[in-house]
Write a protein that holds these residues in place. Structure first.
Motif, PDB file in Angstrom:
ATOM      1  N   ARG A 290      -9.462   5.175  -6.647  1.00  0.00           N
ATOM      2  CA  ARG A 290      -8.666   6.609  -6.884  1.00  0.00           C
ATOM      3  C   ARG A 290      -7.266   6.517  -6.040  1.00  0.00           C
ATOM      4  O   ARG A 290      -6.431   6.721  -6.698  1.00  0.00           O
ATOM      5  CB  ARG A 290      -9.564   7.747  -6.510  1.00  0.00           C
ATOM      6  CG  ARG A 290      -8.593   9.055  -6.539  1.00  0.00           C
ATOM      7  CD  ARG A 290      -9.594  10.398  -6.046  1.00  0.00           C
ATOM      8  NE  ARG A 290      -8.708  11.527  -6.470  1.00  0.00           N
ATOM      9  CZ  ARG A 290      -8.812  12.616  -7.181  1.00  0.00           C
ATOM     10  NH1 ARG A 290     -10.166  12.583  -7.725  1.00  0.00           N
ATOM     11  NH2 ARG A 290      -8.369  13.409  -7.144  1.00  0.00           N
TER      12      ARG A 290
ATOM     13  N   ILE B 123      -5.368   3.984  -8.029  1.00  0.00           N
ATOM     14  CA  ILE B 123      -4.618   4.474  -9.234  1.00  0.00           C
ATOM     15  C   ILE B 123      -3.436   5.401  -8.805  1.00  0.00           C
ATOM     16  O   ILE B 123      -2.534   5.331  -9.663  1.00  0.00           O
ATOM     17  CB  ILE B 123      -5.834   5.410  -9.830  1.00  0.00           C
ATOM     18  CG1 ILE B 123      -6.827   4.546 -10.627  1.00  0.00           C
ATOM     19  CG2 ILE B 123      -5.159   6.474 -10.989  1.00  0.00           C
ATOM     20  CD1 ILE B 123      -8.195   5.128 -11.230  1.00  0.00           C
TER      21      ILE B 123
ATOM     22  N   ASP C 239      -8.497  13.357 -12.158  1.00  0.00           N
ATOM     23  CA  ASP C 239      -9.780  13.148 -11.779  1.00  0.00           C
ATOM     24  C   ASP C 239     -10.626  12.490 -13.106  1.00  0.00           C
ATOM     25  O   ASP C 239     -11.423  11.498 -13.038  1.00  0.00           O
ATOM     26  CB  ASP C 239     -10.625  14.564 -11.751  1.00  0.00           C
ATOM     27  CG  ASP C 239      -9.496  15.289 -10.629  1.00  0.00           C
ATOM     28  OD1 ASP C 239      -9.812  14.875  -9.429  1.00  0.00           O
ATOM     29  OD2 ASP C 239      -8.857  16.009 -11.038  1.00  0.00           O
TER      30      ASP C 239
ATOM     31  N   VAL D 195      -9.753   8.744 -13.167  1.00  0.00           N
ATOM     32  CA  VAL D 195     -10.728   7.873 -12.415  1.00  0.00           C
ATOM     33  C   VAL D 195     -12.144   8.026 -12.988  1.00  0.00           C
ATOM     34  O   VAL D 195     -12.695   6.837 -12.881  1.00  0.00           O
ATOM     35  CB  VAL D 195     -10.817   8.586 -11.035  1.00  0.00           C
ATOM     36  CG1 VAL D 195     -11.907   8.091 -10.126  1.00  0.00           C
ATOM     37  CG2 VAL D 195      -9.328   8.796 -10.218  1.00  0.00           C
TER      38      VAL D 195
ATOM     39  N   THR E  91     -15.684  11.708  -8.682  1.00  0.00           N
ATOM     40  CA  THR E  91     -14.399  11.110  -8.168  1.00  0.00           C
ATOM     41  C   THR E  91     -13.822  11.812  -7.268  1.00  0.00           C
ATOM     42  O   THR E  91     -12.520  11.477  -6.929  1.00  0.00           O
ATOM     43  CB  THR E  91     -13.557  11.302  -9.830  1.00  0.00           C
ATOM     44  OG1 THR E  91     -13.185  12.800  -9.810  1.00  0.00           O
ATOM     45  CG2 THR E  91     -14.318  10.730 -11.004  1.00  0.00           C
TER      46      THR E  91
END
Length: 582
Positions: A148, A151, A536, A539, A551
């Motif tokens: 996460r 990202i 979210d 992810v 997530t």
RNA sequence: GGGGAUGUAGCUCAAUUGGUUAGAGCACCGGACUGUCGAUCCGGAGGUUGCGGGUUCGAGCCCCGUCAUCCUCGCCA
């Protein structure tokens, strides 16, 4: 006594470090006490490393090592040694071990309620949430939260390099009805007045465009007080983005560039653009949904005309009959499986599910007898059916066939393993309708949101047939999940007022709810548009998990509770009095 | 608000048609063991069967209610 501070992490030592003296800090994942030698697997978020304690070196330290238990926190100092024949090929640090020369127990742990080191789920979800500090210590959860981070880092990298500015907007905001239920926060200084937590920073980011910050983004926390699902939480994160002086292609190309940067850099893919684009109407026709999973085929086939000619009364009287051909699946579905599929589509609102197993010379089905030979041949032709296929049909009013057919299609795709779960398949869906009719409120409501501009050529339709007007709205769909949603906005206040009017909001209400916004549009608002990405859900897709709770660090249960900290909770009467609530 | 699934030892699960003292694996505690790496071997402890009520000679199992977690419809501009 030497320092307890680590010189390396538990994931980085290799043969090249042999003979150096190091100190590792971490949690005891496992201990293997041989009476003589004691082995400890020491774990941190970088990996794990074996420590070995030898009584010949220091009996006192060896005794201390024997007292180590799961999840104690220790500092171990020793010499990196080649394990030779005894190496463990299963882990990256398996060529070496630390021959301990010092051990400090930094803290002991109570016996944990579940095991931390295993890859499989160690306990039911409510137990994991109650002990989230232990659950998050699991390597699997650490991998997801690290992903996460990568990202959002990649998103920021890309947008920063494109000249975007990150600007924050308030969490304490104002309720602007339309849309989801708001979370409200009472004002102490203005008894009887309430802040609302933002459902999204929509209006404020548009006002930032008016203010000249022509490329804006924000990792925005959003709040919606609605019932939860596997992919819905009451608070969630969006990458919110807005640009001025752009048209739809301008926004799409930025989002596409960023998405490719993400997929390629973070996920190690080698994807190239442009992503395919599909009109909303075509998506509904071919897949029954505005966010089709295009990793597999199984497109819907409309056989309404043929169905009306048969003797099957359900088909004859239905407004629409559409089918799916599950290629080669005949032997995979027993009668019981077919009954279960029927129950499944009924949960999605279908009245029933008709099926036909295709054989070389006939169609095996309870309803085959209602079809003449010519009709059966035509059916085979329309669905490109061959022996071994199973055909499924749902009959109903057209709109009512969408949900069950889409659900059936996704289920068949998954059950029949028609795609590689690791594949990332992106698709733009464009030209959404401006409005949908709300039967309970007896009015049009904005399909995207009421700040969305229609297609230029559809302005005339707004007068004559609003339901047919299409919007400059776009979704980016990833593997059947809506990842991105956005639109070109109305930037002229007369046009904005016109749209408000069409959704049944008179001038007085417009002024009361959105006066500040309409006013801003009067002062030189540039053309602008943007979008938001559900972090979210992004992810979820990238990590390959099927719950949004996996997530985020501290998610809430389906009933909106945090099982660890115990929220929501009652507060002191004094606090309520200060707020004028009691 | 509706529909569905689940709830038994710290954890994951089992328990025949309602029938003796509710079992197993892991974890835990004690012991043995110098190359393990899901260590192994020996021994031990551990239960309000979510909670409340009912049916029954007898309930983990059946019935009613309730609570919790999950899935889902509605809802989510």
């Amino acid at each position: 006594m030497a320092s307890w501070k680590r010189t390396h992490t538990c994931g980085e030592l290799r043969l090249e470090h042999a003979d150096s003296t190091v100190t590792l800090n971490g949690w005891v994942q496992n201990y293997r006490d041989h009476g003589g030698l004691v082995f400890i697997d020491l774990r941190d978020r970088y990996g794990k490393t074996q420590i070995v304690f030898d009584p010949k070196f220091d009996p006192t330290m060896h005794e201390l090592a024997r007292s180590l238990r799961a999840e104690h926190v220790v500092s171990a100092t020793g010499i990196v040694s080649d394990r030779g024949e005894a190496r463990n090929p299963k882990i990256p640090t398996g060529d070496i071990e630390i021959k301990a020369r010092g051990l400090i127990i930094l803290n002991r742990s109570e016996v944990p309620p579940f095991e931390i080191g295993t890859e499989e789920e160690p306990a039911s979800e409510d137990i994991r949430l109650r002990y989230r500090f232990l659950d998050l210590r699991r390597p699997k959860m650490q991998r997801i939260l690290m992903l996460r981070h990568q990202i959002v880092t990649a998103m920021r990298e890309y947008l920063n390099s494109e000249g975007f500015l990150e600007i924050e907007t308030p969490i304490l905001s104002r309720s602007t009805p339309e849309g989801a239920r708001d979370f409200l926060v009472p004002s102490r200084m203005h008894p009887g007045s309430w802040y609302a937590l933002p459902q999204s920073p929509q209006l404020l980011k548009q006002i930032l465009m008016v203010a000249g910050y022509d490329k804006y983004y924000q990792l925005a926390r959003c709040f919606r007080d609605e019932d939860l699902r596997a992919n819905r939480q009451p608070e969630f994160s969006q990458l919110d983005l807005e640009m001025a002086f752009v048209d739809m292609d301008g926004v799409l190309s930025v989002v596409e560039g960023m998405t490719l940067h993400l997929a390629n850099k973070v996920m190690g893919k080698n994807l190239v653009g442009p992503f395919p684009r599909l009109d909303y109407d075509d998506a509904m026709e071919r897949y029954g949904v505005d966010k089709p999973d295009t990793r597999f085929g199984l497109e819907l086939v409309d056989i309404t005309k043929l169905a009306h000619e048969t003797e099957f009364s359900v088909f004859k009287s239905a407004g629409c009959v559409r089918g799916i051909n599950a290629k080669g699946a005949a032997e995979k579905f027993s009668r019981k499986d077919l009954d279960q599929l029927t129950a499944f589509v009924q949960e999605q609102g279908a009245k029933g599910l008709a099926w036909m197993k295709v054989e070389a010379d006939k169609l095996q089905s309870p309803i085959a007898k209602f079809f003449s030979d010519a009709q059966q041949a035509e059916l085979r032709n329309q669905l490109q059916a061959e022996a071994g296929d199973v055909l499924f049909f749902v009959a109903d009013a057209r709109e009512k066939t969408h949900a069950p057919l889409n659900a059936l299609r996704n289920k068949l795709g998954e059950d029949l393993k028609l795609y590689d779960p690791a594949e990332l398949r992106f698709l733009w869906v464009i030209k959404f309708p401006m409005f949908e009719w709300d039967e309970t409120e007896r009015r049009f409501i904005a399909m995207h949101h009421p700040f969305t501009a229609p297609l230029e050529e559809d302005w005339p339709l707004l007068e004559t047939d609003p339901a047919a007007a299409r919007a400059q709205a776009y979704d980016l769909v990833l593997n059947g999940e809506e990842l991105v949603s956005g639109s070109i906005r109305l930037h002229q206040h007369e046009k904005q007022m016109k749209i408000f009017e069409l959704i049944g909001m008179n001038k007085e209400e417009q002024e009361k709810r959105f006066g500040f916004f309409l006013e801003a549009l009067r002062y030189g608002a540039p053309p602008h548009g943007g979008m938001a990405i559900g972090i979210d859900r992004c992810v979820m897709e990238f990590a390959g998990v099927d719950s949004i709770r996996e997530t985020m660090a501290f998610p809430k249960t389906q009933r909106g509770q945090d099982l660890m900290m115990g929220s929501p909770a009652e507060v002191e009467p004094k606090q309520l009095r200060e707020l004028g609530l009691r």
